[in-house]
Design a protein around this motif. Structure first.
Motif, PDB file in Angstrom:
ATOM      1  N   THR A 330       0.868  -1.173   0.000  1.00  0.00           N
ATOM      2  CA  THR A 330       0.000   0.000   0.000  1.00  0.00           C
ATOM      3  C   THR A 330       0.906   1.225   0.000  1.00  0.00           C
ATOM      4  O   THR A 330       1.519   1.550   1.024  1.00  0.00           O
ATOM      5  CB  THR A 330      -0.936   0.015   1.214  1.00  0.00           C
ATOM      6  N   PHE A 331       1.014   1.867  -1.166  1.00  0.00           N
ATOM      7  CA  PHE A 331       1.968   2.975  -1.287  1.00  0.00           C
ATOM      8  C   PHE A 331       1.334   4.335  -1.052  1.00  0.00           C
ATOM      9  O   PHE A 331       2.042   5.334  -0.947  1.00  0.00           O
ATOM     10  CB  PHE A 331       2.692   2.930  -2.637  1.00  0.00           C
ATOM     11  N   ASP A 332       0.011   4.403  -0.975  1.00  0.00           N
ATOM     12  CA  ASP A 332      -0.641   5.632  -0.524  1.00  0.00           C
ATOM     13  C   ASP A 332      -1.982   5.250   0.084  1.00  0.00           C
ATOM     14  O   ASP A 332      -2.876   4.759  -0.616  1.00  0.00           O
ATOM     15  CB  ASP A 332      -0.830   6.634  -1.658  1.00  0.00           C
ATOM     16  N   ASN A 363      -3.637  17.468  -6.521  1.00  0.00           N
ATOM     17  CA  ASN A 363      -2.248  17.035  -6.491  1.00  0.00           C
ATOM     18  C   ASN A 363      -2.006  15.865  -7.440  1.00  0.00           C
ATOM     19  O   ASN A 363      -2.674  14.830  -7.345  1.00  0.00           O
ATOM     20  CB  ASN A 363      -1.853  16.595  -5.085  1.00  0.00           C
ATOM     21  N   ILE A 364      -1.042  16.015  -8.330  1.00  0.00           N
ATOM     22  CA  ILE A 364      -0.571  14.914  -9.168  1.00  0.00           C
ATOM     23  C   ILE A 364       0.662  14.345  -8.480  1.00  0.00           C
ATOM     24  O   ILE A 364       1.645  15.068  -8.251  1.00  0.00           O
ATOM     25  CB  ILE A 364      -0.233  15.387 -10.591  1.00  0.00           C
ATOM     26  N   CYS A 365       0.624  13.057  -8.136  1.00  0.00           N
ATOM     27  CA  CYS A 365       1.645  12.456  -7.282  1.00  0.00           C
ATOM     28  C   CYS A 365       2.390  11.330  -8.005  1.00  0.00           C
ATOM     29  O   CYS A 365       1.941  10.820  -9.034  1.00  0.00           O
ATOM     30  CB  CYS A 365       1.010  11.895  -6.010  1.00  0.00           C
ATOM     31  N   MET A 366       3.512  10.925  -7.392  1.00  0.00           N
ATOM     32  CA  MET A 366       4.325   9.842  -7.936  1.00  0.00           C
ATOM     33  C   MET A 366       4.821   8.945  -6.814  1.00  0.00           C
ATOM     34  O   MET A 366       5.151   9.416  -5.721  1.00  0.00           O
ATOM     35  CB  MET A 366       5.532  10.416  -8.681  1.00  0.00           C
ATOM     36  N   ALA A 367       4.855   7.661  -7.099  1.00  0.00           N
ATOM     37  CA  ALA A 367       5.522   6.696  -6.226  1.00  0.00           C
ATOM     38  C   ALA A 367       6.533   5.924  -7.070  1.00  0.00           C
ATOM     39  O   ALA A 367       6.363   5.766  -8.285  1.00  0.00           O
ATOM     40  CB  ALA A 367       4.515   5.743  -5.598  1.00  0.00           C
ATOM     41  N   LYS A 368       7.582   5.473  -6.423  1.00  0.00           N
ATOM     42  CA  LYS A 368       8.579   4.625  -7.083  1.00  0.00           C
ATOM     43  C   LYS A 368       8.916   3.481  -6.145  1.00  0.00           C
ATOM     44  O   LYS A 368       9.192   3.684  -4.950  1.00  0.00           O
ATOM     45  CB  LYS A 368       9.849   5.426  -7.408  1.00  0.00           C
ATOM     46  N   PHE A 369       8.878   2.263  -6.664  1.00  0.00           N
ATOM     47  CA  PHE A 369       9.209   1.098  -5.848  1.00  0.00           C
ATOM     48  C   PHE A 369       9.635  -0.042  -6.759  1.00  0.00           C
ATOM     49  O   PHE A 369       9.663   0.105  -7.985  1.00  0.00           O
ATOM     50  CB  PHE A 369       8.036   0.696  -4.942  1.00  0.00           C
ATOM     51  N   ARG A 370       9.930  -1.185  -6.162  1.00  0.00           N
ATOM     52  CA  ARG A 370      10.409  -2.346  -6.909  1.00  0.00           C
ATOM     53  C   ARG A 370       9.626  -3.597  -6.483  1.00  0.00           C
ATOM     54  O   ARG A 370       8.863  -3.558  -5.511  1.00  0.00           O
ATOM     55  CB  ARG A 370      11.915  -2.544  -6.703  1.00  0.00           C
ATOM     56  N   THR A 386       7.264   7.761  -2.180  1.00  0.00           N
ATOM     57  CA  THR A 386       5.830   7.827  -2.402  1.00  0.00           C
ATOM     58  C   THR A 386       5.328   9.216  -2.029  1.00  0.00           C
ATOM     59  O   THR A 386       6.020   9.972  -1.324  1.00  0.00           O
ATOM     60  CB  THR A 386       5.082   6.751  -1.602  1.00  0.00           C
ATOM     61  N   LYS A 387       4.150   9.546  -2.531  1.00  0.00           N
ATOM     62  CA  LYS A 387       3.497  10.829  -2.262  1.00  0.00           C
ATOM     63  C   LYS A 387       4.316  12.017  -2.757  1.00  0.00           C
ATOM     64  O   LYS A 387       4.137  13.142  -2.284  1.00  0.00           O
ATOM     65  CB  LYS A 387       3.179  10.980  -0.772  1.00  0.00           C
TER      66      LYS A 387
END
Length: 398
Positions: A330-332, A363-370, A386-387
């Motif tokens: 759960t990234f946001d 808000n336009i948001c970004m998350a980065k993960f693997r 995230t966020k």
């Protein structure tokens, strides 16, 4: 033909919708009215990563309505900082009798490294036909990116990226909305374009010549239709799996002939609020699913709820083409967070764009993960974020 419906009323609707057939301008030198200081709305469209590592993001300004237009920005430091709006497609024209807008689209990097922006255009919120357009940038890492003159592909719209089948065919899911999306007060369009009624639903569009031409393959009409927003993946056995948003969670259909014919739609095991989800093949071979809620099979909102449950954006992985799912990052967790889109890096990084509180904060948001983060259900990668804000309008609608 009813007493209210005459050839003249049909012709009037088609005449009023004709401006949607005119190519819009790609504005690479947008005026100050498109800056964050002057905007008061943000609804995410998508994200993509170029071969040079530049991130492009697209979002909607104006509103989730007939005033919508497209805005794009970039990041050259892996999403740490972003430009203000650097490209706009705004089809509005005060000389027209009604608003002409753009509200649905996607960003996609093709196998040759060219960046495509697919977007729709319609008169009013929906004129019964709309139209899917494409513009292409062959130098997306340049200081001065150049975009081609937009070309109309078909009717409808496409929110999710094309995929490349194992035979090299590009396949993109275009949705032609049902007639219920035509605003009730727009009487001019109520009886226009009935010839398109057999195609209302998801229409896979195929290109075998690198995007120069496209052909429609089949139509899937989902029960409880709600914009469709279909994802398509090619399974390991060569069949296609389509999942679509409905008012009653996620439904699915299958094709064994390259998308020309499809099985009768049925409810999927994937449960979601009535909102956009994503299913995407990763370079590892796994499938990535992003949806609302920490469990794949438990809905986060009553099936009839349109807005409830738009929280807890969560990523899952599958090794068996979607039969079972592992992990659950759960990234946001906030509400409302919506409309995830995915970009992939050759080193395995997964980028997700989404929006938070589009109607108030925009808000336009970004998350980065693997993949390791997804399986661990927590951020274990050193470069995970995230966020992060891609774009934030300075004006508020509250």
């Amino acid at each position: 033909m009813s007493m209210e419906t005459t050839p003249s009323t049909i012709a009037d609707g088609e005449r009023l919708a004709a401006p949607a057939l005119v190519p819009p301008r790609v504005d690479t030198r947008p005026s100050s009215r498109y800056t964050a200081a002057e905007m008061d709305y943000g609804m995410t469209i998508g994200i993509e990563r170029t071969r040079g590592g530049r991130l492009w993001a697209a979002w909607v300004g104006g509103g989730d309505n007939e005033y919508a237009y497209m805005a794009l920005g970039t990041s050259d430091d892996d999403g740490l900082t972003w430009t203000d709006v650097r490209m706009v497609i705004d089809p509005h024209d005060p000389s027209l009798q009604q608003e002409r807008r753009s509200i649905v689209g996607n960003l996609w990097l093709d196998p040759d490294g060219r960046l495509w922006f697919f977007f729709d255009q319609a008169v009013t919120y929906f004129d019964g036909r709309a139209g899917l357009w494409a513009t292409r940038c062959d130098n997306p890492d340049s200081d001065d990116p150049q975009w081609t003159v937009p070309q109309r592909i078909w009717h409808g719209c496409a929110l999710n990226k094309p995929i490349v089948l194992r035979d090299g065919t590009w396949l993109m899911s275009a949705s032609l909305w049902d007639r219920g999306k035509i605003p009730a007060h727009e009487t001019s369009f109520q009886e226009a374009f009935h010839d398109l009624d057999p195609f209302r639903g998801v229409n896979p569009l195929a290109s075998t010549d690198g995007g120069r031409t496209w052909e429609r393959r089949g139509t899937v009409t989902f029960p409880h239709s709600q914009f469709d927003e279909a994802s398509i993946v090619e399974r390991k056995d060569g069949s296609l799996w389509m999942t679509a948003r409905t008012k009653a969670s996620v439904w699915e259909s299958f094709s064994t002939d390259g998308g020309r014919t499809w099985s009768a739609p049925q409810e999927s095991a994937i449960k979601n609020a009535s909102s956009r989800h994503q299913v995407r093949r990763l370079t590892s071979g796994r499938l990535l699913l992003i949806k609302h809620g920490p469990s794949v099979g438990v809905t986060t909102a009553p099936p009839a709820s349109h807005w409830g449950g738009r929280r807890e954006l969560t990523a899952f992985l599958s090794d068996d083409d979607g039969i079972t799912w592992q992990g659950g990052l759960t990234f946001d967790e906030r509400e409302p967070v919506t409309y995830p889109d995915i970009a992939l890096s050759p080193d395995g990084a997964i980028y997700v764009s989404y929006d938070y509180a589009r109607e108030t904060l925009g808000n336009i948001c970004m998350a980065k993960f693997r993949e390791a983060d997804i399986l661990a259900r927590s951020f274990v990668s050193a470069d995970a974020v995230t966020k992060r804000i891609i774009f934030k309008p300075h004006k508020s609608r509250t």
